[in-house]
Write an enzyme that holds these catalytic residues in place. Sequence first.
Site, PDB file in Angstrom:
ATOM      1  N   ARG A  95       0.961  -1.101  -0.006  1.00 16.35           N
ATOM      2  CA  ARG A  95      -0.120  -0.162   0.065  1.00 16.35           C
ATOM      3  C   ARG A  95       0.852   1.258   0.022  1.00 16.35           C
ATOM      4  NH1 ARG A  95      -1.938  -0.024   4.768  1.00 16.35           N
ATOM      5  NH2 ARG A  95      -0.702   1.505   5.481  1.00 16.35           N
TER       6      ARG A  95
ATOM      7  N   TYR B 176     -16.385  17.604 -15.119  1.00 16.94           N
ATOM      8  CA  TYR B 176     -17.036  16.445 -15.216  1.00 16.94           C
ATOM      9  C   TYR B 176     -18.096  15.994 -14.199  1.00 16.94           C
ATOM     10  CZ  TYR B 176     -16.045  11.418 -14.307  1.00 16.94           C
ATOM     11  OH  TYR B 176     -16.437   9.916 -14.003  1.00 16.94           O
TER      12      TYR B 176
ATOM     13  N   ASP C 280      -7.094  19.418 -14.629  1.00 12.70           N
ATOM     14  CA  ASP C 280      -7.437  18.312 -15.173  1.00 12.70           C
ATOM     15  C   ASP C 280      -6.949  18.103 -16.497  1.00 12.70           C
ATOM     16  OD1 ASP C 280      -8.589  15.841 -16.177  1.00 12.70           O
ATOM     17  OD2 ASP C 280     -10.116  15.839 -14.918  1.00 12.70           O
TER      18      ASP C 280
ATOM     19  N   LYS D  50      -7.941   6.872 -19.627  1.00 12.92           N
ATOM     20  CA  LYS D  50      -8.302   7.216 -20.962  1.00 12.92           C
ATOM     21  C   LYS D  50      -6.917   7.297 -21.957  1.00 12.92           C
ATOM     22  CE  LYS D  50     -12.292   8.574 -18.942  1.00 12.92           C
ATOM     23  NZ  LYS D  50     -11.878   8.500 -17.692  1.00 12.92           N
TER      24      LYS D  50
END
Length: 393
Positions: free
Chosen positions: A45, A97, A169, A194
């Site tokens: 982690r 978004y 972004d 993406k």
Amino acid sequence: MSNATQLIHSIPTDPLTGSLAVPIYQTSTFVQESPGVNKGYDYARSGNPTRAALEKVIAQLEAGTTGIAFGSGLAAIDAVLKLLKAGDEIVAVDDIYGGAFRLFTHVYEKFGITVHYTDTTDATNVFNAITPKTKLIWIETPTNPTLKISDIKAIAKIAKAHACWLCVDNTFASPALQQPLLLGADIVIHSATKYLGGHSDLIAGLVVTKDEVLGAKIKFIQNASGAILSPFDSFLVIRGIETLHLRVQQHCSNAQAVAEFLATHPLVENVYYPGLTSHTNHNIAASQAKGFGGIVSFTLKNDTEAAAVAFVTNTQYFKLAESLGGVKSLLCHPAQMTHKSIPVEKRRSAGVTDSLIRLSVGLEDAADLINDLKHAFKAVATLESAIKQTTNI
């Protein structure tokens, strides 16, 4: 070094074995020589060599100091928002978004963080929206889905003057086209699902910071919250980055052809693509990016959901699906899909009308894609004809 060379050679060979591909370290923990003495990793982690390789690559590509890889784009956004505290305020792009809007509005406003949405295509609006409590300016450029362009450099100067962070972004552009940190931003966000991944086969998010201290804070938040990216998905993003520059070139070329076709179609009302000279802030897009991207949005003259549905359900190559940035072309109807969580009036005021359709233009032959769109327009024309006949009756 050219952009293409940097993209390819930012990915390291394995120093232990000489492997040309980054190994997948599929492990949850690491053996220690004695308590607290290890080879740089103790628990997956907190850190994993495959994830660390990706984090170093994206930091280099965005000209930042620190990269942090998350299990999704929204997990990346969430970690940045956790820098704030109750009473702080955010100035955010109005055409945001839908997932980010949902997180801002339904989660963080509940914790006492206020969000002011504004049209950031004019930097003056950002300046006017700032208050003494503003700690973060949040922009997408291009935006999702109306492809609005904001002047990163101008907004960065405003952020600096008011001692707040600017987060950009950069999902739609990718570092192959645009590097916001070099224009003055403090934080860059990616949905690596993406263009960076590029093959519609993973979910991932990335954060890059200009400043090491800020990066360490976000890294601490990630370790405390646990929203990490798996080793295998880290490997897939690295693999996608290897061909990013070639894919993005073709995405841009195809999208330009599609946008120019749509701009002349009689059933189309508006076309949103920064590569069109008619696009608001086209010149800013041309000055701060090396290309205009692979996303094209448009509205129909018949501005109804029925017309949009007729279109999006009658294509062959453009597949109706959420997401974008993959090799295969996709399309979606934001009003019923990606932006469904945004209240209707707010959605419409931001330009996401009932008939708006978003295209993620893939790597197929541009002529084939245009013919596919022509077929879908025939379905819209058939619908309109049927409506007229019903009206006449």
